[in-house]
Structure formats: C-alpha cells, structure tokens
Design a protein around this motif. Structure first.
Motif, PDB file in Angstrom:
ATOM      1  N   LEU A 112      -9.087  -0.362  -8.390  1.00  0.00           N
ATOM      2  CA  LEU A 112      -8.077  -1.224  -7.788  1.00  0.00           C
ATOM      3  C   LEU A 112      -6.669  -0.770  -8.175  1.00  0.00           C
ATOM      4  CD1 LEU A 112      -9.870  -4.642  -8.345  1.00  0.00           C
ATOM      5  CD2 LEU A 112      -9.312  -3.647  -6.115  1.00  0.00           C
ATOM      6  N   LYS A 113      -6.472  -0.459  -9.449  1.00  0.00           N
ATOM      7  CA  LYS A 113      -5.152   0.008  -9.893  1.00  0.00           C
ATOM      8  C   LYS A 113      -4.816   1.361  -9.258  1.00  0.00           C
ATOM      9  CE  LYS A 113      -3.874  -0.880 -14.265  1.00  0.00           C
ATOM     10  NZ  LYS A 113      -3.060  -2.118 -14.366  1.00  0.00           N
ATOM     11  N   GLU A 114      -5.803   2.238  -9.204  1.00  0.00           N
ATOM     12  CA  GLU A 114      -5.587   3.556  -8.590  1.00  0.00           C
ATOM     13  C   GLU A 114      -5.226   3.417  -7.113  1.00  0.00           C
ATOM     14  OE1 GLU A 114      -5.698   7.887  -8.755  1.00  0.00           O
ATOM     15  OE2 GLU A 114      -5.649   6.323 -10.299  1.00  0.00           O
ATOM     16  N   SER A 115      -5.913   2.525  -6.396  1.00  0.00           N
ATOM     17  CA  SER A 115      -5.612   2.352  -4.974  1.00  0.00           C
ATOM     18  C   SER A 115      -4.190   1.833  -4.774  1.00  0.00           C
ATOM     19  CB  SER A 115      -6.630   1.414  -4.315  1.00  0.00           C
ATOM     20  OG  SER A 115      -6.472   0.076  -4.738  1.00  0.00           O
ATOM     21  N   TYR A 116      -3.731   0.997  -5.711  1.00  0.00           N
ATOM     22  CA  TYR A 116      -2.369   0.462  -5.585  1.00  0.00           C
ATOM     23  C   TYR A 116      -1.308   1.545  -5.797  1.00  0.00           C
ATOM     24  CZ  TYR A 116       1.986  -1.902  -6.570  1.00  0.00           C
ATOM     25  OH  TYR A 116       3.306  -2.274  -6.543  1.00  0.00           O
ATOM     26  N   VAL A 117      -1.438   2.335  -6.862  1.00  0.00           N
ATOM     27  CA  VAL A 117      -0.404   3.345  -7.115  1.00  0.00           C
ATOM     28  C   VAL A 117      -0.404   4.415  -6.025  1.00  0.00           C
ATOM     29  CG1 VAL A 117      -0.412   2.934  -9.598  1.00  0.00           C
ATOM     30  CG2 VAL A 117      -1.854   4.735  -8.665  1.00  0.00           C
ATOM     31  N   LYS A 118      -1.565   4.654  -5.409  1.00  0.00           N
ATOM     32  CA  LYS A 118      -1.620   5.611  -4.305  1.00  0.00           C
ATOM     33  C   LYS A 118      -0.990   5.020  -3.046  1.00  0.00           C
ATOM     34  CE  LYS A 118      -5.392   8.203  -4.008  1.00  0.00           C
ATOM     35  NZ  LYS A 118      -6.841   8.520  -3.899  1.00  0.00           N
TER      36      LYS A 118
END
Length: 259
Positions: free
Chosen positions: A148-154
């Motif tokens: 979830l965090k990775e999808s946000y920063v991307k």
C-alpha cells in the motif's frame, strides 16, 4: 482504471519476448541484463506497459512517447490524462492504467527480516505489525502495508523522495485508513493468488476498476501474432480488441479470483 495481472512469467520464452518487444520498438534495458529471470520480468513488464497504452490509445508506436519525470517515474508525453505503472514479483507482472495518477505494487509473500520495517515504517505501523502474534498473520500484514505504501509513493510520482515514515497506513479487516498523505489517495487490494499481495493507489479520486488476468505466454503470443499479421489499421481511441482479453470484472473494488 484497468489492472492487468499477468501470471506464470516463467512460461514465456525470453527469445519470443525479445522479438516481440523489439518489433514494437519498446525501449528496454534487456541487453544489459544477464540473469534470465530478471530479463524475462523486465521484458514482460515493458510488454504489459505497451499493451495497456495500446488499448487506451490505439497507437502501436505509443511506447516511443514514454519518458520519465525528474524522480524517474515513467510518463506518457502529450497525454495529460493517461497514467500508468508497472510492478513485478515472483511469477507475476502487474500493470495499471488510469486517467489520474496511479501506482501499483505486487509482492510475493515470502520470509523477510522484519527489522527492515524500522527503516521505512511509521511507529504506529510497526506497533500494528507486532501486535499480530501469529507469525504468518504478522508477515502478511507487513506485506499489506508495504504494498500500500509503495503504491502510494509510485502514484505520487516522487517515489522514495517521499519519506515513507511521514505517513501512516493501517488496516482494519478489509478497510484501509490513512493519515498524513500529501495528496488525497484511494486504495484497493486484489486477491490474485494466496501467496501474493497486490495493491493499487489512485490520486485525486476513486476510479472504477476493471481487472484482467492473463497468462504470460498467452499474452505474449497474442501480441506477437498480431504483429506478424501485419500493421494495424486502427486509429486513436481503438480498443485493440484484436488482442483477446479475459477474466474481467468491473467495480469500485474488484478481486481477481483466478488462481
């Protein structure tokens, strides 16, 4: 938003991937790669990118319009309302495309040193992980928050220029709660396989979701045969239906249930 989840990456021949990607003039780093698995995933990721952009625009040469922003995120020149992202892990390659900024992350659930969470997770997120006494529950929740965090920063487009400790993501059952985000974001998760977690993020607003699951070999062969049959006569906005798709579901939060 369309999510394309491609499974069984090992089933596709690297030579066929290289031939197909080169024929479509898709820029790649494949020649610099020696490890067959890494090369296969990279090439398949580029093909997934092309397929999604082709479906959206009808232009076979659309990959030539892809560049990167100053943070390294791929963007499509000349299309302000066309955003995409690609991720891969294990045997899966996943792409997402939307008319608002989008990020996607897929991860295989496998043993990991949870000490790494102290480097990239907020204190509250760490507490939430450690509260789970069952080791498998703890590991799965770790990957939930990671993706979830990775999808946000991307989706944000700044990547790791955004300190991942500066915002909080929590889950209660299937509900996702966020605190401290730079921009409004809407998250979804998908059940593509019991051993994988797939998360996506759209900025600005929630987008209807269509999910597609394809086997890597089938998708590659379909695209290759389309090229072999001759140049497309379809114009901009074409759906590209000469390349068959399958296993679709549309909704505000969709699950891919084909294991």
């Amino acid at each position: 938003m369309t999510i394309l989840a491609v499974k069984d990456a090992a089933s596709v021949d690297v030579g066929l991937l290289e031939t197909t990607v080169e024929a479509l003039r898709i820029p790649t780093r494949a020649r610099q790669m020696r490890a067959p698995t890494a090369k296969r995933l990279h090439l398949l990721g580029r093909l997934v990118m092309w397929f999604l952009l082709y479906k959206a625009t009808g232009h076979e040469s659309i990959a030539s319009e892809v560049s990167t922003n100053k943070f390294g995120k791929p963007v499509v020149n000349g299309y302000t309302d066309l955003h995409f992202n690609v991720s891969h892990s294990g045997g899966w390659v996943v792409g997402a495309i939307c008319d608002v900024p989008v990020g996607v992350d897929v991860e295989e659930i496998k043993p990991v040193d949870l000490a790494m969470m102290y480097d990239c997770f907020n204190e509250q997120e760490i507490v939430d992980i450690l509260e789970r006494k069952n080791p498998q529950d703890r590991l799965r929740y770790f990957y939930d928050i990671w993706t979830l965090k990775e999808s946000y920063v991307k989706a944000n487009g700044k990547g790791l220029a955004i300190p991942t400790k500066d915002f909080v993501i929590r889950k209660t059952g299937s509900r996702i709660h966020t605190f401290g985000l730079e921009t409004p974001a809407y998250f979804s998760q998908y059940h593509i396989n019991p051993q994988y977690i797939l998360s996506s993020c759209c900025l600005a607003r929630q987008a209807p979701i269509q999910t597609i699951v394809r086997r890597a070999a089938e998708l590659t062969e379909a695209i290759y045969h389309k090229i072999a049959d001759g140049p497309s006569t379809q114009g901009a906005g074409s759906s590209g239906d000469s390349i068959p798709i399958s296993k679709q579901k549309t909704g505000s939060e969709s699950n891919c249930l084909e294991y």
